[in-house]
Design a protein around this motif. Structure first.
Motif, PDB file in Angstrom:
ATOM      1  N   SER A  23       0.846  -1.196   0.000  1.00  0.00           N
ATOM      2  CA  SER A  23       0.000   0.000   0.000  1.00  0.00           C
ATOM      3  C   SER A  23       0.882   1.246   0.000  1.00  0.00           C
ATOM      4  N   PRO A  24       0.357   2.344  -0.527  1.00  0.00           N
ATOM      5  CA  PRO A  24       1.166   3.570  -0.533  1.00  0.00           C
ATOM      6  C   PRO A  24       1.325   4.134   0.875  1.00  0.00           C
ATOM      7  N   LYS A  25       2.377   4.892   1.056  1.00  0.00           N
ATOM      8  CA  LYS A  25       2.630   5.508   2.352  1.00  0.00           C
ATOM      9  C   LYS A  25       1.661   6.670   2.543  1.00  0.00           C
ATOM     10  N   PRO A  26       1.337   6.995   3.790  1.00  0.00           N
ATOM     11  CA  PRO A  26       0.389   8.085   4.042  1.00  0.00           C
ATOM     12  C   PRO A  26       0.809   9.416   3.420  1.00  0.00           C
ATOM     13  N   GLU A  27       2.102   9.695   3.349  1.00  0.00           N
ATOM     14  CA  GLU A  27       2.532  10.967   2.760  1.00  0.00           C
ATOM     15  C   GLU A  27       2.417  10.978   1.231  1.00  0.00           C
ATOM     16  N   ASP A  28       2.227   9.795   0.624  1.00  0.00           N
ATOM     17  CA  ASP A  28       2.057   9.722  -0.831  1.00  0.00           C
ATOM     18  C   ASP A  28       0.595   9.871  -1.260  1.00  0.00           C
ATOM     19  N   VAL A  29      -0.316   9.774  -0.331  1.00  0.00           N
ATOM     20  CA  VAL A  29      -1.742   9.842  -0.644  1.00  0.00           C
ATOM     21  C   VAL A  29      -2.249  11.246  -0.350  1.00  0.00           C
ATOM     22  N   LYS A  30      -2.910  11.851  -1.344  1.00  0.00           N
ATOM     23  CA  LYS A  30      -3.507  13.166  -1.119  1.00  0.00           C
ATOM     24  C   LYS A  30      -4.807  13.261  -1.913  1.00  0.00           C
ATOM     25  N   ALA A  31      -5.686  14.089  -1.435  1.00  0.00           N
ATOM     26  CA  ALA A  31      -6.974  14.258  -2.093  1.00  0.00           C
ATOM     27  C   ALA A  31      -6.785  15.022  -3.399  1.00  0.00           C
ATOM     28  N   GLY A  32      -7.578  14.665  -4.387  1.00  0.00           N
ATOM     29  CA  GLY A  32      -7.474  15.314  -5.682  1.00  0.00           C
ATOM     30  C   GLY A  32      -8.502  16.410  -5.863  1.00  0.00           C
ATOM     31  N   TRP A  33      -8.210  17.317  -6.790  1.00  0.00           N
ATOM     32  CA  TRP A  33      -9.115  18.419  -7.079  1.00  0.00           C
ATOM     33  C   TRP A  33     -10.350  17.949  -7.830  1.00  0.00           C
ATOM     34  N   LEU A  55     -22.136  18.199  -6.574  1.00  0.00           N
ATOM     35  CA  LEU A  55     -23.222  17.464  -5.916  1.00  0.00           C
ATOM     36  C   LEU A  55     -23.919  18.323  -4.858  1.00  0.00           C
ATOM     37  N   VAL A  56     -23.152  19.099  -4.123  1.00  0.00           N
ATOM     38  CA  VAL A  56     -23.746  20.009  -3.143  1.00  0.00           C
ATOM     39  C   VAL A  56     -24.612  21.037  -3.856  1.00  0.00           C
ATOM     40  N   ALA A  79     -12.098  15.156  -7.337  1.00  0.00           N
ATOM     41  CA  ALA A  79     -13.081  14.680  -6.372  1.00  0.00           C
ATOM     42  C   ALA A  79     -13.707  15.852  -5.615  1.00  0.00           C
ATOM     43  N   PHE A  80     -12.913  16.876  -5.307  1.00  0.00           N
ATOM     44  CA  PHE A  80     -13.438  18.052  -4.617  1.00  0.00           C
ATOM     45  C   PHE A  80     -14.427  18.806  -5.508  1.00  0.00           C
ATOM     46  N   ALA A  81     -14.112  18.932  -6.794  1.00  0.00           N
ATOM     47  CA  ALA A  81     -15.022  19.601  -7.726  1.00  0.00           C
ATOM     48  C   ALA A  81     -16.320  18.810  -7.873  1.00  0.00           C
TER      49      ALA A  81
END
Length: 90
Positions: A17-27, A36-37, A29-31
């Motif tokens: 599995s990737p390390k926690p520092e390698d995982v980040k939220a993407g723009w 949806l909101v 998914a935020f868009a």
């Protein structure tokens, strides 16, 4: 019975599995989340608008008399049976 621990060990070694520092939220998914909101907010405004129109039509008397609120309908009477028998031939 010996295969279960070996399978678990091979899965851990083969698929790290990737390390926690390698995982980040993407723009992206935020868009999508913001869209949806926005869709829920627009549906809420539309619902309120339609409910106000329906209430105004009810207040204007467009739906006919409101018999349900004033007197309850009897159930099982002979008059009800005549009304629900379907189309009658002449």
């Amino acid at each position: 019975m010996l295969l279960v621990p070996i399978h678990a060990l091979l899965t851990v070694l083969a698929d790290p599995s990737p390390k926690p520092e390698d995982v980040k939220a993407g723009w992206t998914a935020f868009a999508l989340f913001l869209l949806l909101v926005l869709a829920v907010v627009l549906l809420g405004f539309s619902l309120v608008k339609q409910l106000r129109k329906a209430q105004a039509a009810k207040d204007a008397g467009l739906f006919g008399p409101d018999d349900d609120a004033t007197e309850p309908r009897p159930t099982g009477s002979a008059g009800d049976a005549d009304q629900h028998q379907g189309p009658q031939r002449l």
